[in-house]
Scaffold this motif. Structure first.
Motif, PDB file in Angstrom:
ATOM      1  N   LEU A  95       0.861  -1.170   0.000  1.00 38.15           N
ATOM      2  CA  LEU A  95       0.000   0.000   0.000  1.00 38.15           C
ATOM      3  C   LEU A  95       0.902   1.226   0.000  1.00 38.15           C
ATOM      4  N   LEU A  96       0.797   2.032  -1.047  1.00 41.85           N
ATOM      5  CA  LEU A  96       1.699   3.158  -1.250  1.00 41.85           C
ATOM      6  C   LEU A  96       0.927   4.471  -1.285  1.00 41.85           C
ATOM      7  N   GLU A  97       1.578   5.532  -0.837  1.00 33.79           N
ATOM      8  CA  GLU A  97       1.018   6.879  -0.903  1.00 33.79           C
ATOM      9  C   GLU A  97       1.849   7.705  -1.872  1.00 33.79           C
ATOM     10  N   LEU A  98       1.175   8.351  -2.827  1.00 35.59           N
ATOM     11  CA  LEU A  98       1.874   9.165  -3.808  1.00 35.59           C
ATOM     12  C   LEU A  98       2.402  10.447  -3.156  1.00 35.59           C
ATOM     13  N   VAL A  99       3.689  10.713  -3.313  1.00 38.99           N
ATOM     14  CA  VAL A  99       4.308  11.920  -2.772  1.00 38.99           C
ATOM     15  C   VAL A  99       4.382  13.005  -3.843  1.00 38.99           C
ATOM     16  N   ARG A 100       4.952  12.675  -4.982  1.00 39.13           N
ATOM     17  CA  ARG A 100       5.063  13.641  -6.065  1.00 39.13           C
ATOM     18  C   ARG A 100       5.395  12.906  -7.355  1.00 39.13           C
ATOM     19  N   VAL A 101       5.199  13.588  -8.463  1.00 35.58           N
ATOM     20  CA  VAL A 101       5.561  13.058  -9.779  1.00 35.58           C
ATOM     21  C   VAL A 101       6.560  14.016 -10.397  1.00 35.58           C
ATOM     22  N   GLU A 102       7.687  13.465 -10.832  1.00 37.62           N
ATOM     23  CA  GLU A 102       8.752  14.318 -11.357  1.00 37.62           C
ATOM     24  C   GLU A 102       9.619  13.512 -12.299  1.00 37.62           C
ATOM     25  N   ASN A 103       9.879  14.062 -13.496  1.00 39.02           N
ATOM     26  CA  ASN A 103      10.774  13.435 -14.469  1.00 39.02           C
ATOM     27  C   ASN A 103      10.375  11.982 -14.755  1.00 39.02           C
ATOM     28  N   MET A 104       9.118  11.776 -15.069  1.00 33.74           N
ATOM     29  CA  MET A 104       8.585  10.452 -15.412  1.00 33.74           C
ATOM     30  C   MET A 104       8.786   9.444 -14.279  1.00 33.74           C
ATOM     31  N   THR A 105       8.808   9.932 -13.037  1.00 35.04           N
ATOM     32  CA  THR A 105       8.936   9.068 -11.862  1.00 35.04           C
ATOM     33  C   THR A 105       7.866   9.436 -10.848  1.00 35.04           C
ATOM     34  N   ALA A 106       7.175   8.418 -10.340  1.00 34.95           N
ATOM     35  CA  ALA A 106       6.219   8.617  -9.252  1.00 34.95           C
ATOM     36  C   ALA A 106       6.904   8.240  -7.951  1.00 34.95           C
ATOM     37  N   PHE A 107       7.117   9.224  -7.092  1.00 33.93           N
ATOM     38  CA  PHE A 107       7.766   8.983  -5.804  1.00 33.93           C
ATOM     39  C   PHE A 107       6.688   8.668  -4.768  1.00 33.93           C
ATOM     40  N   VAL A 108       6.937   7.629  -3.961  1.00 34.29           N
ATOM     41  CA  VAL A 108       5.926   7.131  -3.035  1.00 34.29           C
ATOM     42  C   VAL A 108       6.537   6.854  -1.681  1.00 34.29           C
ATOM     43  N   ASN A 109       5.660   6.773  -0.692  1.00 38.10           N
ATOM     44  CA  ASN A 109       6.010   6.285   0.635  1.00 38.10           C
ATOM     45  C   ASN A 109       5.069   5.153   0.993  1.00 38.10           C
ATOM     46  N   ARG A 110       5.457   4.372   1.971  1.00 34.06           N
ATOM     47  CA  ARG A 110       4.553   3.356   2.512  1.00 34.06           C
ATOM     48  C   ARG A 110       3.357   4.038   3.154  1.00 34.06           C
ATOM     49  N   ALA A 111       2.202   3.394   3.072  1.00 34.70           N
ATOM     50  CA  ALA A 111       0.991   3.952   3.672  1.00 34.70           C
ATOM     51  C   ALA A 111       0.266   2.842   4.408  1.00 34.70           C
ATOM     52  N   SER A 112      -0.724   3.212   5.194  1.00 38.46           N
ATOM     53  CA  SER A 112      -1.524   2.215   5.908  1.00 38.46           C
ATOM     54  C   SER A 112      -2.882   2.815   6.221  1.00 38.46           C
ATOM     55  N   GLY A 113      -3.897   1.955   6.204  1.00 41.35           N
ATOM     56  CA  GLY A 113      -5.198   2.342   6.711  1.00 41.35           C
ATOM     57  C   GLY A 113      -6.088   3.095   5.751  1.00 41.35           C
ATOM     58  N   LYS A 114      -5.578   3.506   4.581  1.00 43.72           N
ATOM     59  CA  LYS A 114      -6.401   4.249   3.640  1.00 43.72           C
ATOM     60  C   LYS A 114      -6.902   3.322   2.546  1.00 43.72           C
ATOM     61  N   LYS A 115      -8.064   3.669   1.987  1.00 47.79           N
ATOM     62  CA  LYS A 115      -8.623   2.866   0.904  1.00 47.79           C
ATOM     63  C   LYS A 115      -7.835   3.120  -0.372  1.00 47.79           C
ATOM     64  N   PRO A 116      -7.259   2.083  -0.965  1.00 43.49           N
ATOM     65  CA  PRO A 116      -6.374   2.315  -2.100  1.00 43.49           C
ATOM     66  C   PRO A 116      -7.099   2.238  -3.442  1.00 43.49           C
ATOM     67  N   ALA A 117      -6.509   2.879  -4.430  1.00 40.01           N
ATOM     68  CA  ALA A 117      -6.850   2.601  -5.818  1.00 40.01           C
ATOM     69  C   ALA A 117      -5.961   1.452  -6.281  1.00 40.01           C
ATOM     70  N   VAL A 118      -6.263   0.912  -7.440  1.00 44.71           N
ATOM     71  CA  VAL A 118      -5.440  -0.155  -8.001  1.00 44.71           C
ATOM     72  C   VAL A 118      -5.042   0.273  -9.404  1.00 44.71           C
TER      73      VAL A 118
END
Length: 861
Positions: free
Chosen positions: A528-551
């Motif tokens: 389960l990942l949380e989107l932090v930012r998108v930059e230079n064709m890269t999606a930077f993420v952190n670990r997440a918990s407890g939120k309803k995710p998209a797929v």
């Protein structure tokens, strides 16, 4: 027998004896054929010993004198694999007899994953044998010294030929083989294949214009196919949910085996099932894994090694593990949802018991009740030996254009000589002089409309009449764009770290990330990942918990039901209609079948079932040709258009693999409209193109053609262009060609590919011919039947969010179950959510048109 023949035969048989094996007759046949210099196609089941049948034959013929050689032999053999992920595993299998027999050969890999140091070594001297892909082989052929580098080549082996035969990658390989045969007239070519129905076509396409051996590897191998049956079934099923109420049974099945593969049809589905299994058995953390094509290479390598060493309990995967890789510890395979085809199911089943004499087992896991019928049908089709065939594309000009530039780089070409060579490939055997002249003009100056632009003056003749690429920048761009695999732009997924980017998890398609905002969560790589930012064709993420995710949604999730499996499904319904519930699957779904038969009728061979209904939404027609969703899209649009020629009307269209729905908000007397002229095959192409937004479909298809033909450039590493940019660029070319160069053959190709690939016009033609010979059985309904209900859901999902759709489905099912009486299964939370995020069907606005074969009509409950 001459001594040299004895030596050659004992090299293979001696190695088999050393390993305690006894060669099968088909392996001996291949060894003998290769010894005589014959080419051929070997067709045998997965895990029966095809690899060593051909490889030991190659070593028998070519390696007899290698032990006394002072240095390793020059390039002798190429082994072509359809997936670079298989290359390393294949190389390990080929290396084993080389080492055991002390053969003085080097074995190398050449794929997109090959490092720069290894590429540099290969530039100086190619290995004695090399495992590569069609794209990497073509890239090697662009070397200026390609003819010299390949002069010693004697054998080419094409592994998993059935996987390449039916697409442009196979055509690209045909052209490469034509070049290698031109340089080496005695070249031996062998193909390996499994689960293929049209062997003669596969043989002729690979070896054209020569003849060769067709060897059938008939090895006794037990294939167990069973179904994981739910305790209850819903009488009103719908596609798109996961069937997670089967989770406990799936977990129990996994627990009973040492190692299993759990196949899903989409990457999104694999992510969700992995999470579900891990949630049910958290003690399996580290023992179960996820594998699909969007994960990082390092992750996939770790999973594959864990499978080979028997360290993993289960792996949830997609077609990324369909082919080639040898996992002996795997005891059983589970298939989540419909396999969609007989060959696909057999291929996946062969991942278990992957060795001669070991049984293979595949268990079907239906995600809704109609897939229980498909499970019974699949078992019958396998027992009857009905396996799908695949046909090679004919004359794709975008691939031809790319090949011309590649050959201009690979030492240059003279047009007359290259034309003769290209016509020795099956796909271009009927290439006309006019088409050839157009292709030459297109690579020389961009054709009629691009003459003024230097970027499209890619090839020109020198003073000696040899056509070459004159510009180093254009040469670099072309080499970076070689290949026919065209996918949407993707973004790398990496962990966010303050000091820079963290570890890579893989990639997701740009269109999915574009719908997310920072802080949104999604499932990927089993996390389960949380989107932090998108930059230079890269999606930077952190670990997440407890939120309803998209797929993440990846394209390609809507495969049509094959003709062979669809025919078997209708036969299963037909047996039930005669009262023969001759399998556990049909016995389980009898409540559904009884409702269908009572309210309407069951589909049976020789009869076209039609259902009509009046609701608050309008007047419905449900028609069930069982021809697959691609054909039903074309057929539904065609019938709506033809009806619109008789009387102005507005229709909405919904399709699935069993049939389609036409809905009109104004009154329609469906039985009177359904007549023979509606299904007439005359003017089919004209009417199909008129019935659809053919221009927009061709524009979308042209994007792929433009990239393969080199009209648009995807960008340099680290600076790739977005899908929107590529679509805009290709769309501009499309419009320019239509306006200023309407005879451009790439436009014609785009239209043909829409008809053949997106609408499957050949199957549509066959379906129309078949429908005209069928008895039409029309039933007037008071409410939706079990077959009609999934079509209504397909239509509703286009205009409702997942949450609203689930609530609507629950209410509809409750009403229908109440009308059907006791015995229905009530939807629970596990059944209705989450929705599987498949590739969305093209949006079809209701269309107003100027707007019938009733032979049997009855009013039903």
């Amino acid at each position: 027998m001459p001594p040299t023949v004895i030596l050659r035969m004992t090299l293979a048989t001696g190695w088999f004896a050393r390993n305690g094996w006894k060669p099968f007759p088909f392996q001996k046949d291949v060894w003998s054929a290769i010894r005589r210099g014959e080419s051929g196609l070997l067709h045998a089941s997965t895990g029966s010993g095809k690899t060593y049948a051909v490889w030991l034959g190659v070593l028998n013929r070519l390696a007899k004198d290698s032990k006394s050689a002072d240095k390793p032999a020059p390039l002798q053999a190429l082994w072509i694999t359809p997936m670079r992920a298989l290359a390393a595993d294949t190389a390990r299998a080929l290396q084993r007899p080389i080492d055991d027999l002390n053969i003085n050969w080097t074995l190398g890999l050449r794929t997109g994953d090959t490092g720069s140091a290894e590429r540099a070594r290969q530039a100086r001297r190619l290995p004695s044998a090399m495992v590569t892909t069609p794209e990497s082989l073509t890239l090697l052929l662009t070397r200026a010294d390609a003819q010299q580098a390949f002069k010693s080549l004697q054998v080419v082996v094409v592994d998993e030929w059935h996987e390449l035969l039916g697409n442009k990658r196979g055509v690209q390989l045909q052209l490469a083989l034509a070049r290698l045969r031109h340089w080496n007239p005695g070249l031996i070519v062998w193909g390996l294949s499994a689960t293929l129905g049209n062997l003669a076509h596969a043989h002729d396409t690979l070896l054209y214009p020569r003849q060769g051996r067709l060897v059938q590897g008939r090895v006794e191998k037990t294939l167990h196919v069973d179904t994981l049956l739910p305790e209850n079934i819903e009488r009103f099923p719908w596609a798109g949910h996961l069937g997670l109420r089967m989770l406990s049974q799936v977990v129990a099945g996994l627990d009973s085996a040492q190692t299993s593969l759990v196949f899903t049809n989409t990457r999104a589905q694999s992510e969700l099932w992995y999470q579900a299994i891990l949630g049910a058995r958290p003690d399996w953390a580290g023992l179960i894994a996820l594998h699909h094509g969007s994960l990082a290479r390092e992750v996939r390598d770790w999973v594959e090694q864990g499978l080979k060493q028997g360290q993993l309990k289960a792996v949830v995967c997609t077609s990324s593990l369909d082919l080639g890789v040898d996992f002996l510890p795997v005891e059983r395979v589970l298939q989540i949802g419909s396999p969609k085809g007989v060959a696909r199911l057999m291929q996946r089943a062969g991942r278990s018991g992957h060795a001669p004499g070991r049984p293979s087992r595949v268990t079907l896991v239906p995600t809704h009740s109609l897939e229980v019928v498909e499970a019974a049908a699949a078992q019958n089709a396998i027992a009857a030996g009905r396996v799908e065939g695949r046909a090679s594309p004919e004359k794709p000009l975008d691939v031809l254009v790319q090949h011309l530039v590649s050959m201009a780089l690979g030492g240059g070409f003279r047009p007359d000589d290259l034309l003769a060579e290209i016509r020795t490939s099956w796909a271009y055997r009927a290439l006309t002089d006019d088409e050839w002249a157009w292709a030459l003009a297109f690579v020389r100056h961009g054709g009629h409309s691009l003459t003024a632009y230097p970027d499209y003056q890619r090839v020109e003749p020198d003073a000696g009449g040899v056509w070459r690429v004159p510009d180093r920048r254009l040469a670099l761009r072309h080499r970076m764009s070689i290949g026919t695999i065209v996918s949407d732009a993707s973004l790398s997924v990496r962990y966010w770290s303050k000091g820079g980017s963290g570890g890579s998890l893989g990639s997701v398609e740009e269109g999915f990330i574009a719908r997310l905002r920072p802080g949104d969560c999604f499932l990927f790589a089993g996390r389960l990942l949380e989107l932090v930012r998108v930059e230079n064709m890269t999606a930077f993420v952190n670990r997440a918990s407890g939120k309803k995710p998209a797929v993440p949604r990846w394209n390609g999730g809507r495969m049509p039901l094959s003709s062979e499996l669809a025919t078997a499904v209708v036969e299963a319904f037909g047996r039930a209609a005669q009262g023969h519930y001759d399998s556990p699957e049909l016995q389980l779904v009898r409540p559904l079948l009884d409702v269908q038969a009572h309210w309407s009728a069951l589909p049976v061979p020789g009869t076209l079932l039609a259902e009509t209904m009046k609701s608050r939404e309008g007047w419905h027609l449900f028609l069930y040709p069982f021809a697959g969703r691609h054909v039903h899209l074309g057929l539904g649009s065609l019938l709506a258009w033809r009806m619109g020629q008789r009387q102005p009307a507005t229709f909405s269209i919904a399709v699935n693999d069993y049939g389609f729905e036409l809905l009109s908000p104004t009154e329609v007397d469906w039985p009177s409209w359904l007549d023979d002229t509606l299904f007439a095959p005359s003017h089919l192409l004209h009417d199909v193109l008129a019935s659809l937004n053919a221009g927009e479909l061709a524009r979308r298809r042209f994007r792929e053609i433009a990239r393969v033909a080199g009209l648009v450039f995807s960008g340099y590493p680290g600076a790739q262009k977005s899908t929107r940019q590529l679509q805009a660029s290709s769309g501009l070319f499309f419009d320019v060609f239509r306006q200023y160069d309407p005879e451009n053959l790439l436009l014609t190709q785009a239209q043909e590919e829409v008809l053949k690939q997106e609408l499957d016009v050949d199957r549509l033609q066959a379906t129309l011919d078949h429908l005209r010979d069928m008895r039409l059985d029309v039933h007037s309904l008071k409410r939706a039947t079990p077959l009609a209900f999934p079509l209504m859901v397909e239509r509703l999902r286009e205009s409702m969010s997942s949450e609203k759709l689930v609530d609507r489905i629950r209410r509809m099912v409750a009403d229908l179950d109440k009308a059907a009486g006791p015995g229905g299964y009530q939807l629970g939370d596990d059944d209705a959510a989450p929705l599987v995020p498949e590739e969305p069907a093209p949006k079809r606005k209701p269309r107003t048109r100027k707007t019938g074969m009733a032979r049997t009509t009855k009013r039903s409950q």
